[in-house]
Design a protein around this motif. Structure first.
Motif, PDB file in Angstrom:
ATOM      1  N   ARG A  71       0.823  -1.216   0.000  1.00 17.79           N
ATOM      2  CA  ARG A  71       0.000   0.000   0.000  1.00 17.79           C
ATOM      3  C   ARG A  71       0.853   1.261   0.000  1.00 17.79           C
ATOM      4  N   ALA A  72       1.856   1.293   0.864  1.00 18.82           N
ATOM      5  CA  ALA A  72       2.672   2.496   1.012  1.00 18.82           C
ATOM      6  C   ALA A  72       4.152   2.139   0.979  1.00 18.82           C
ATOM      7  N   THR A  73       4.936   3.072   0.497  1.00 16.62           N
ATOM      8  CA  THR A  73       6.375   2.889   0.432  1.00 16.62           C
ATOM      9  C   THR A  73       7.044   4.254   0.579  1.00 16.62           C
ATOM     10  N   THR A  74       8.340   4.247   0.824  1.00 20.79           N
ATOM     11  CA  THR A  74       9.096   5.485   1.018  1.00 20.79           C
ATOM     12  C   THR A  74      10.187   5.597  -0.036  1.00 20.79           C
ATOM     13  N   ILE A  75      10.299   6.798  -0.623  1.00 14.98           N
ATOM     14  CA  ILE A  75      11.311   7.063  -1.633  1.00 14.98           C
ATOM     15  C   ILE A  75      12.293   8.093  -1.061  1.00 14.98           C
ATOM     16  N   THR A  76      13.577   7.812  -1.191  1.00 16.42           N
ATOM     17  CA  THR A  76      14.631   8.698  -0.690  1.00 16.42           C
ATOM     18  C   THR A  76      15.468   9.213  -1.853  1.00 16.42           C
ATOM     19  N   PHE A  77      15.786  10.508  -1.830  1.00 15.02           N
ATOM     20  CA  PHE A  77      16.667  11.055  -2.856  1.00 15.02           C
ATOM     21  C   PHE A  77      17.617  12.067  -2.221  1.00 15.02           C
ATOM     22  N   ALA A  78      18.756  12.289  -2.854  1.00 14.80           N
ATOM     23  CA  ALA A  78      19.783  13.198  -2.335  1.00 14.80           C
ATOM     24  C   ALA A  78      20.137  14.235  -3.392  1.00 14.80           C
ATOM     25  N   LEU A  79      20.309  15.484  -2.936  1.00 17.27           N
ATOM     26  CA  LEU A  79      20.627  16.592  -3.832  1.00 17.27           C
ATOM     27  C   LEU A  79      21.932  17.255  -3.383  1.00 17.27           C
ATOM     28  N   PRO A  80      22.898  17.376  -4.264  1.00 18.36           N
ATOM     29  CA  PRO A  80      24.135  18.082  -3.899  1.00 18.36           C
ATOM     30  C   PRO A  80      23.970  19.599  -3.874  1.00 18.36           C
ATOM     31  N   ALA A  81      22.875  20.104  -4.480  1.00 14.01           N
ATOM     32  CA  ALA A  81      22.605  21.541  -4.487  1.00 14.01           C
ATOM     33  C   ALA A  81      21.098  21.754  -4.489  1.00 14.01           C
ATOM     34  N   GLY A  82      20.650  22.837  -3.860  1.00 11.06           N
ATOM     35  CA  GLY A  82      19.234  23.134  -3.834  1.00 11.06           C
ATOM     36  C   GLY A  82      18.739  23.637  -5.178  1.00 11.06           C
ATOM     37  N   GLY A  83      17.419  23.515  -5.399  1.00  7.42           N
ATOM     38  CA  GLY A  83      16.829  23.980  -6.643  1.00  7.42           C
ATOM     39  C   GLY A  83      15.471  23.352  -6.867  1.00  7.42           C
ATOM     40  N   PRO A  84      14.842  23.654  -7.991  1.00  7.15           N
ATOM     41  CA  PRO A  84      13.544  23.056  -8.316  1.00  7.15           C
ATOM     42  C   PRO A  84      13.673  21.544  -8.481  1.00  7.15           C
ATOM     43  N   VAL A  85      12.714  20.815  -7.930  1.00  6.78           N
ATOM     44  CA  VAL A  85      12.741  19.350  -7.960  1.00  6.78           C
ATOM     45  C   VAL A  85      11.377  18.832  -8.379  1.00  6.78           C
ATOM     46  N   ARG A  86      11.383  17.804  -9.225  1.00  2.00           N
ATOM     47  CA  ARG A  86      10.155  17.091  -9.556  1.00  2.00           C
ATOM     48  C   ARG A  86      10.369  15.600  -9.357  1.00  2.00           C
ATOM     49  N   LEU A  87       9.442  14.979  -8.635  1.00  3.86           N
ATOM     50  CA  LEU A  87       9.447  13.539  -8.443  1.00  3.86           C
ATOM     51  C   LEU A  87       8.073  13.036  -8.848  1.00  3.86           C
ATOM     52  N   ARG A  88       8.014  12.247  -9.937  1.00  7.81           N
ATOM     53  CA  ARG A  88       6.731  11.820 -10.477  1.00  7.81           C
ATOM     54  C   ARG A  88       6.698  10.313 -10.691  1.00  7.81           C
ATOM     55  N   VAL A  89       5.485   9.786 -10.710  1.00  8.70           N
ATOM     56  CA  VAL A  89       5.264   8.355 -10.892  1.00  8.70           C
ATOM     57  C   VAL A  89       4.566   8.126 -12.225  1.00  8.70           C
ATOM     58  N   TYR A  90       5.006   7.085 -12.952  1.00  6.17           N
ATOM     59  CA  TYR A  90       4.457   6.758 -14.265  1.00  6.17           C
ATOM     60  C   TYR A  90       4.079   5.280 -14.312  1.00  6.17           C
ATOM     61  N   ASP A  91       3.112   4.952 -15.193  1.00 11.10           N
ATOM     62  CA  ASP A  91       2.887   3.541 -15.479  1.00 11.10           C
ATOM     63  C   ASP A  91       3.873   3.116 -16.561  1.00 11.10           C
TER      64      ASP A  91
END
Length: 322
Positions: free
Chosen positions: A250-270
């Motif tokens: 049902r639920a899961t956790t996604i982790t990501f790391a950024l070396p610099a700040g800025g606009p971010v998009r995280l999207r899910v696709y079929d």
């Protein structure tokens, strides 16, 4: 064995992140300035120091827009990481029987002023602008003009809330949090927000209480700051980790790391490449971030999740079980 392996992977990830200990804090700000833009061909109407501001259209069809700004960099530590923000406004009057109306918050793209003009209460028609006031035509009356009459702002709303009867209303979103993070890191670009109401229908104008009232706007900011010595304050690499657990029910956790700040998009696709969910769309500071993804009502199968930031892209696959 698979569950044990997944547990060990999570333990290793947590161990790797252990130097990043952050304490959560909260602060409440009131505006440092606010004003109403009264539509007029002369551009000499304002209400800088009045107790109210307006959004929407009057019975005669003149538009009203409200400006407000908060001193973010002067009240938060420079290293703060914004978790969430909530704007609270007091709606003090509306046309009888007007019904619900959407009021959107947009990021302003040019500086503006609050002068000494005061239209009193109710103040719906405004008064003659004082030096430095923002008006429909001027950012600062009567020397600096807006590029666009009615204000220069981002067309994409940072948040939208439906208002109806007089009372307290809130605006909150990830995009608002991104605005505030950006203002903290780039205070010279902090021009606040503009409130835009129903501009299609006459008689839709709403009145909100300004910073000069007894119920001023408030911006509650939840943020974190480092509370322990960090072995590495900024990740060296741009990373998108495998979600955990995976597969998940049902639920899961996604982790990501950024070396610099800025606009971010995280999207899910079929697997056909159709976008079906946006998990992050806004500014994120340098560091390690986690996002919870809940897939209620989705069919079992494989899905892709893609991270875009700083001109780079990473994609991984996750499996949803039923």
């Amino acid at each position: 064995m698979k569950h044990r392996y997944a547990f060990l992977c999570l333990a290793a990830l947590l161990a790797a992140l252990s130097p990043f200990a952050f304490g959560q804090n909260q602060i409440e700000l009131t505006p440092v300035k606010d004003n109403t833009l009264y539509e007029s061909t002369s551009g000499d109407i304002s209400n800088g120091s009045g107790p109210h501001f307006y959004v929407g259209r009057t019975n005669r069809g003149d538009r009203r827009r409200a400006l407000l700004a908060f001193d973010v960099a002067g009240n938060l530590p420079a290293e703060a990481r914004i978790q969430s923000v909530t704007l609270v406004l007091q709606l003090s009057n509306e046309p009888p029987g007007a019904g619900p109306s959407a009021v959107s918050l947009h990021r302003v793209e040019a500086d503006w002023g609050e002068g000494s003009s005061n239209a009193g209460s109710p103040g719906g028609t405004g008064t003659f602008a004082a030096a430095g006031d923002a008006t429909w035509l001027y950012r600062f009356f009567n020397t600096d003009r807006w590029t666009n009459p009615g204000g220069d702002f981002d067309d994409t709303p940072s948040a939208t809330t439906s208002v109806d009867n007089p009372g307290t209303y809130t605006w909150t979103s990830e995009r608002m949090a991104g605005d505030v993070q950006d203002w903290l890191e780039r205070p010279d670009e902090n021009f606040g927000w503009i409130l835009i109401g129903d501009e299609l229908n006459n008689g839709s104008a709403r009145r909100f209480d300004s910073r000069e009232s007894t119920t001023p706007p408030t911006l509650t900011i939840t943020f974190s700051t480092a509370t322990a010595t960090e072995a590495e304050t900024v990740p060296a690499d741009f990373r998108l980790e495998q979600n955990f657990p995976n597969p998940f029910h049902r639920a899961t956790t996604i982790t990501f790391a950024l070396p610099a700040g800025g606009p971010v998009r995280l999207r899910v696709y079929d697997l056909l490449g159709h976008e079906i969910a946006t998990l992050v769309d806004g500014f994120r500071a340098a560091g390690t971030h986690t996002v919870d993804f809940v897939a209620d009502g989705w069919p079992a199968g494989l899905y892709l999740y893609r991270l875009e930031a700083g001109g780079r892209t990473r994609t991984r696959t996750m499996a949803l079980l039923k």
